[in-house]
Every structure is written in C-alpha cells, then in structure tokens.
Write a protein that holds these residues in place. Structure first.
Motif, PDB file in Angstrom:
ATOM      1  N   ALA A 120       0.786  -1.334   0.027  1.00  0.00           N
ATOM      2  CA  ALA A 120       0.010  -0.005  -0.017  1.00  0.00           C
ATOM      3  C   ALA A 120       0.926   1.264   0.106  1.00  0.00           C
ATOM      4  O   ALA A 120       0.538   2.309  -0.623  1.00  0.00           O
ATOM      5  N   VAL A 121       1.782   1.265   0.725  1.00  0.00           N
ATOM      6  CA  VAL A 121       2.734   2.373   0.810  1.00  0.00           C
ATOM      7  C   VAL A 121       3.418   2.676  -0.526  1.00  0.00           C
ATOM      8  O   VAL A 121       3.425   3.784  -1.110  1.00  0.00           O
ATOM      9  N   LEU A 122       4.030   1.448  -0.987  1.00  0.00           N
ATOM     10  CA  LEU A 122       4.715   1.555  -2.246  1.00  0.00           C
ATOM     11  C   LEU A 122       3.700   2.156  -3.212  1.00  0.00           C
ATOM     12  O   LEU A 122       3.911   2.841  -4.214  1.00  0.00           O
ATOM     13  N   LEU A 123       2.444   1.553  -3.470  1.00  0.00           N
ATOM     14  CA  LEU A 123       1.373   1.802  -4.226  1.00  0.00           C
ATOM     15  C   LEU A 123       1.033   3.322  -4.415  1.00  0.00           C
ATOM     16  O   LEU A 123       0.632   3.958  -5.296  1.00  0.00           O
ATOM     17  N   THR A 124       1.080   3.828  -3.045  1.00  0.00           N
ATOM     18  CA  THR A 124       0.748   5.089  -2.823  1.00  0.00           C
ATOM     19  C   THR A 124       1.706   6.174  -3.605  1.00  0.00           C
ATOM     20  O   THR A 124       1.281   6.981  -4.070  1.00  0.00           O
ATOM     21  N   TYR A 125       2.855   5.906  -3.116  1.00  0.00           N
ATOM     22  CA  TYR A 125       4.200   6.544  -3.641  1.00  0.00           C
ATOM     23  C   TYR A 125       4.116   6.638  -5.191  1.00  0.00           C
ATOM     24  O   TYR A 125       4.169   7.748  -5.827  1.00  0.00           O
ATOM     25  N   CYS A 126       3.972   5.200  -5.769  1.00  0.00           N
ATOM     26  CA  CYS A 126       4.047   5.128  -7.336  1.00  0.00           C
ATOM     27  C   CYS A 126       2.728   5.743  -7.805  1.00  0.00           C
ATOM     28  O   CYS A 126       2.916   6.203  -9.000  1.00  0.00           O
ATOM     29  N   GLY A 127       1.842   5.657  -7.424  1.00  0.00           N
ATOM     30  CA  GLY A 127       0.482   6.263  -7.775  1.00  0.00           C
ATOM     31  C   GLY A 127       0.549   7.625  -7.746  1.00  0.00           C
ATOM     32  O   GLY A 127       0.273   8.377  -8.883  1.00  0.00           O
ATOM     33  N   ALA A 128       1.168   8.207  -6.872  1.00  0.00           N
ATOM     34  CA  ALA A 128       1.480   9.723  -6.681  1.00  0.00           C
ATOM     35  C   ALA A 128       2.275  10.118  -7.903  1.00  0.00           C
ATOM     36  O   ALA A 128       2.053  11.240  -8.555  1.00  0.00           O
ATOM     37  N   LEU A 129       3.236   9.374  -8.001  1.00  0.00           N
ATOM     38  CA  LEU A 129       4.349   9.578  -9.082  1.00  0.00           C
ATOM     39  C   LEU A 129       3.641   9.700 -10.495  1.00  0.00           C
ATOM     40  O   LEU A 129       3.782  10.421 -11.368  1.00  0.00           O
TER      41      LEU A 129
END
Lengths: 245, 245, 245, 245
Positions: A120-129
C-alpha cells in the motif's frame, strides 16, 4: 535452463533495475529539470528498460510453450512497449517486498498484513508519481505538484476522496482506479486480519471446550484399562491354580 | 530501578500532565487569546513539556542498553524536540484508556471495541485540534474554526470526505493521513467484532454438533465396560468353582 | 404494575404515535405550508408529544429506583424537552422493526441483516428529514429540498460523500455524524454476515474432517468389542468344560 | 411445460437479446447519432424488448398461480413498461455470468469472488451508461461524456466520491444509489473472502490440534487392545491346559 532458474538468477538484478528506475523516474517527474539533466536521466531509464526487455526476451526463449507464454504474458509486452504504461514497471518492486519477507519467518497473518501494508505504501508513492507524470502537463489539471499528488493518492487509497484534487487525464484516472481498488483490498485485509485474530481466540476457547468434553471419555477408558488389568491378574492366578491342581 | 517500575510510578502523573496539556492546548488553539493569556498558557504547556522530558531522560538512563533504547525510541525524541509534532504528546492519553480498562474485567471482544471506539473519539478531537493549530494561520486555509475542524475530522475518520473543508498545510495533511488510517482501523475492528460474534455463535453450534457426533462413541465404550464387568464376574465365579473343585 | 408490563401494553400505541409523528413531521418539513396548515400539524405533533411524555412519566413512576432510572434515562428527557432533538423521537420506530421481526422466526444471521438494513433505510429517511428541518431556513445552506436531502443522506450513509450537498448547521452536522457512524455499522454487519456465511461453510467441512478423523478410533473400539465378545464366549465354554470336569 | 423448463430453453436467447440490447444501447447513448441512425437502433432495441415481453408473458402463463406470480414479479413489469427503467434490462446479463460459471467447477470462495467482481465490472459499465443516458440532456448536468460517466461510476462504486462529477437528475441518482450499495456489497465480499481464507487456515491448525489431543486417547485404546489380545492368548492356553487335564 528453465524459467525458474533464470528467475532466481535475475531476481536481485531486476529489483535493482526497478529501484534505479524508481529514483530516476521520481527525479524526472518531481524536479524541474533542464534539457541536459532530463536527457541524462532518460539514458538511465533507458538502461533499466533494456534490462527489463532482456529479461522479457530470455523468459520468452526459455518458456516451454513460447506461443502460450507470449499470450498469457501479453501485459508484460504492453508495459515494456507502451510509454504510457511506464510506471507499471515499478510493480517489479513488489518482488522486493517478497524477497525481504523470505528472510523473516513470521506467522501467516502477520506476514500478510506486513506485505499488504508495504504494498500500500509503495502503491501510494508510485501512484502519486504516475498521476503527477500524467497530469502535470495537462491543461486545466489540478495535480501539478508532487506534494499534492501524494496527498491525492492518500485520500484515494483510503477511499476518503475529498475532491480538492482529482485526475482529469485518461492515464491519471486509470492510476486512480488502481489506487481505489487497492484501497478496498487493503481495507479488506486489515478487517480480515482483525476478524481472524478474534475468531482464533474464540476458536482456542472452543478447542479447550472440546478438551473438557473428552475428559470423561478418557476417564472411562482409563478405568476400563484398570479393570482389564485386574481381570488379567485374576485369570493369571486362576491359571496357576489350574496348573497346581 | 528498572524501566518497568519507573513506568508504573509515573503512569498517573504523566496522564495528568497530558490532560493538563490537552486543556491548555485546546484553550490556546480554540480561543482568541491576547498575548498575556497566551503567554501564561505557554508556561503551563512548558511545565507539562518538562514532565515529559524528565520522563524521557529517566527512561533513557534506566534502559538496559541506552544506545539501543535511544534508536528504537527516536520518535519520542522527535515528539519532544520538534514543536510541529507537539500534538502527538496527546498520544499519552491513550494510556489513560488502558488504565481505565484495567479496572474493568470484560470479555476480549468488548474490551477491544471499547478501546478502539474511545481511541477514535480521542483521535477525532485531537485531530481537530492539531489541524486547526496547523491551518488557522495559513493563508487560503478553509479550516479556521474549531467547529469546522471537528466536523472535518469526523468526515475524515469515517472516510466520507465531502471536501467542503480540507487541510492545505503539510502538518494538516499528516494529521489527516493519521485520521484516515485510523478510520480504516476503526472500520476493521467494528466489522471484525460483528463477524467474530456471528462466527462464535456458528462455532457454538459446531461444538454442539461434535458433542452429538461423539455420543455413539461413548455409548459403545459404556457397553464395552458393562461387558467386561460381566466377563469379570463370570471369571470370578469360574475361579471360585475352580477352588471348590 | 411493573415497567415490563407497562412496556408491553403501550408498545403498539407508542409505535402508532411515532408513525403519526413521522407523517406529520414529514409533511411539515417537506411541504410549503401556510400558517393555518402548519398550526394544525403542530397540534397533531403536540398530541404525539403528550403520548410520549405520558409514557415517560409512567415509566418514571413505575421504576424500582426512580432516582436511578431518572439519571440512566436522562437522554429520554432531553429528547422530550429539547425541540432541537425532536427528530430523535422517531427512534421509537426502531421498536416497530423489532415487533415485526418477533412474528418471523428466521435464523440469527438473516434476522440481523434484515434488522440492520431496515434500520438503515429508516435512518436514511429520518436523517434526510432532520437535516432538511435544520438546514432549510439557514442562510447559505445547500440542502433546501427534500429530494436533495434524501440524496445527501444516501451519499453519507454509504460513506461516498461527493460534497455536492453538505450540512452547515450544528444540528445538521450532528445528524450527519449519526448517519456516518450508522454507515460504518451497516458496512460492518454486511461484511460480517458474508464472512460468517463463508466461515460456516468452511466450518462444516472442518466438522466433516473431524468426523473422518474419528472413524479409525471408532473402528478400533468396535473391533475391541468384537474381541471381548469372542473372549467372553471362550470363557463361557471354558466354564462349562470346568463344570463338566 | 413448467416455468423451469421454459427458463432453461430461453436462457441463452435472452442473454443474447440482452447483449444485443447492451451494444445498441451503448452506441445510442455514447455516440452522437443523426436521426436515421438513432431510429435504426431504436428498431434493434425494440426487437430485444419484444423478446423480453414474450418471455414475461410466457412466464406469466406458465406460472402455477398467475395472480401470485404477477404480484411477486411486479418489478419485471415495471422494467418492461417504464422507459425510465430501461437500463435495468441489462440485469439479465448477470445470468450470463452465472451461465459462464456453471461450466467451471471451482471452490465456493473463488466462485463467489469471481461472480461478485464480474458483477461489479458489469455494474460499473451499465451504471455509467444509465447515468449518461439520464444526465446528458439535463440542463446543468456535469456528466455529459461517456468517459466522465465511467470515471464517475468507478469513484462511486469504490465509495471514494470525489464530487468532481455527480448526478443531478432523479434517474441518475437512483443509478448512483444502486452503485453505492453494490460498492458496499463488493467491499463486504472481498473482506469476507480474505477473512474466511485466514480463518480456514487457523481452523486447519485447530483441526491439527484436535488430532494431537486425541493421540493419547488412541494410544490408550491401542494398548487396551494389546492387553486384551494378551489376555485372550492366556485364556486360550488355560483352556487347552483344562482340556489336557
């Protein structure tokens, strides 16, 4: 060489390539770069891309049925060929979480929760990018700074959705869809883990209850054994008497 | 003296300090104070801060491995040193809930639900305070009254998120993130408790079913016992006959 | 007469009073009435109010410890005395759902789901009414028509929260809070019911597995019984031989 | 002929009619058609409508109690008679999912998850179509393109609800309500499946624990059997001695 062996060999190199890609991509999307800087980052991203393409070709060559592998992995080709799907290369990092976990030997539930929360953390960061990459140059977009993109990703994955920032491009909305669905997944896993923990404790009590239930059964069998031992002794003495007689 | 003994000794004083801090902080954030009033509240807040610092130093001194304790409790230092993280000192009040609970000896599920709901109420209030503190002096902010902040905190922790009010500062968004994640946790615990309650009742029925299943087993063992008693009596009489002979 | 008998006697009359109140209140809030019409509805609402007050007084008189009942039921007094809490009188209708359910003898889970869903529908309607009552005369409010209020209540109880309509008055926000919390409850019960249904089926399989596990145990006991019968017969014949001897 | 046989016969033809209706309806809603094109699509839609009406009439005629069937299926009549409820004819496609599933013989949980997720995808698409149909000609509407409608449907079914697009017509809001409630259902099923999976694994451990618990019981019964065999042999030899004597 089989696909499995190849996968084991290139696991770490590919995770490194994905990390390099993550950093280069982050810098390119977030920072305002001049043309020279941007070009040098494009070279770095190009190298990681070559690594992914090489892995794809090797996997295709090593497949038992190449045609079948090609069609069941058509999404891999799309991720490599279409620049629009570039951020999806970061999915390779999920492997990283798996690798890190392999070292730890935790319990099932703990492992799942850690895995999902890391994802979820990784996804939030990559989604933001990814959303920033898609939106920052679109006319009329309201997600043009990384900080806003990260805030938007957080409100999306938690299904809060204030609506102060939202994507307007096609790519941005696809990324948003992925985040929303992940959010539902995260909620599901969190709830399920608490539920399972509670049920387990109830289940432990139930097991104790069964234990209690079986106690009389055991007592009865124990007395049965004693009685037979008694009987055996009696017959023994009877037999001796018989031989004496 | 060990850390555990120290913790037991200062538990209530620290909860009192946190309560005093809560009241002083609430008044300072909510009310429009003149400089003299604000200064006197700063003194009160300063005193509670000294209490927390004293506790931190004692814990560090009493730690078995001071270096290790320092690094695993780096967040405690950050909460005390950075004025931005000031509201997090209210987390100490969660201890209060734990203390209150220790007096009651309820069942596991009830205890968890009460604990989580109390924490949610406390978190909503503290989140509203913290966001107001961060936003009220930011230009362009739309959370400038305590009543609006409380309403915003409620819409956030329930993941409704109308978007009529939302934070725009960094601190405000971090507080919002904490509230969203808590909201998912609260939802998870509520759902899990209902699920566990339902499963427990199903499980009680299953236990009754197992009881029923074992009934024939027991009957068989009981008849076995009867038969052996019968056999025993017969051998007894046979033995007597033998001795008579 | 005890409180319980009184409750049984007045259950249906009070549900009727609540229904009359619901209709009169709905008409008053939704329709644009002239003064004469509004006054006649006020009379109707007044009569239902007298019924509720009479019930409150009787309950107080019949209480075993009047002082204790008074303080543990302080919210009942508040609902009757404060015009702002008027919509809460509709909570009496939840009793109606209970009464209707008593006639049906469904399974536990089905009963809970029906109960919660009925309560959700009732709550959405009453929430819409209450919010409209609070907002329709507030300056700057954006919920001024019943249709919008109902739409708003639906987006709130499902935690979607578009933000196209939202309450701005204190009463309206309290109603919104109740709807949000109910929404989390509804979500919890729906999820828990599906989970419990799935677990029950898994549990049925587990019970079957236990059954299978115990099969060899039973077979062994059965063979034991046969062996002892065999032994018994042998001793019988031995005894007969003995007597012949 | 019974209703069941009729249902089996017309299942596939009706699914085809629903598919044709889906395509024709999609084209009519999404594309900007001139009058001639629109008229020809109306003919196609009319033919599928006749198929549904014919099915309705046959079902009514074949019903055991026609009056009862009429009233318990009053919604079917409404869907066919009211143009406003036209999109609901697409619900027939849910049957398609059921048909496709019948071919696969998966496990219970997997089947439910696939079913619900397919239904969610279908519902999101149909909801987008239906809302666009309702909103695109309403003055002041903000959902006037299919792409926006699909995006809106996604934010609604996941209960994110940004509020950048929302329905303003009565039909649009009814569709929105259906999507929100489905969203809660989807969330419930996802969570419940994860929970059930976790509980099953815990339950497997519990079964193993019961197995372990019963081990001493079995050992005791085994030793009992051995002892009785021993006893039997002794009596046998005693009997032989007796005959020799």
């Amino acid at each position: 060489m089989t696909q499995e062996r190849w996968k084991n060999i290139v696991e770490w190199p590919l995770v490194c390539a994905a990390l390099v890609f993550l950093v280069a991509y982050s810098v390119q999307v977030i920072a305002n770069l001049n043309d020279t800087q941007s070009a040098s980052l494009d070279v770095v991203i190009g190298i990681t891309w070559i690594a992914f393409v090489a892995d794809y070709i090797m996997m295709l060559l090593l497949a038992r049925s190449r045609l079948r592998w090609f069609f069941t992995n058509i999404h891999e080709l799309a991720i490599l060929a279409l620049p629009m799907l570039r951020p999806l290369r970061l999915l390779r990092l999920v492997t990283l979480i798996r690798v890190l976990h392999r070292t730890a030997g935790n319990a099932l539930r703990g492992r799942i929760v850690t895995y999902v929360l890391s994802a979820a953390v990784l996804l939030t960061y990559c989604g933001a990018l990814a959303v920033l990459d898609a939106e920052e140059n679109a006319p009329g977009a309201n997600i043009v700074m990384f900080w806003d993109a990260l805030w938007w990703a957080l409100t999306t994955i938690t299904t809060v959705g204030y609506g102060d920032h939202y994507p307007i491009t096609a790519t941005g909305r696809v990324v948003a869809g992925a985040l929303m669905i992940s959010g539902i997944g995260v909620l599901g896993v969190v709830t399920a883990s608490v539920a399972s923990w509670l049920v387990e404790h109830v289940s432990a009590e139930a097991a104790a209850a069964i234990e209690t239930q079986e106690e009389p059964l055991r007592a009865e069998i124990r007395s049965l054994t004693a009685q037979i031992e008694n009987l055996s002794a009696k017959i023994e003495s009877l037999a001796e008497q018989g031989s004496v007689n």
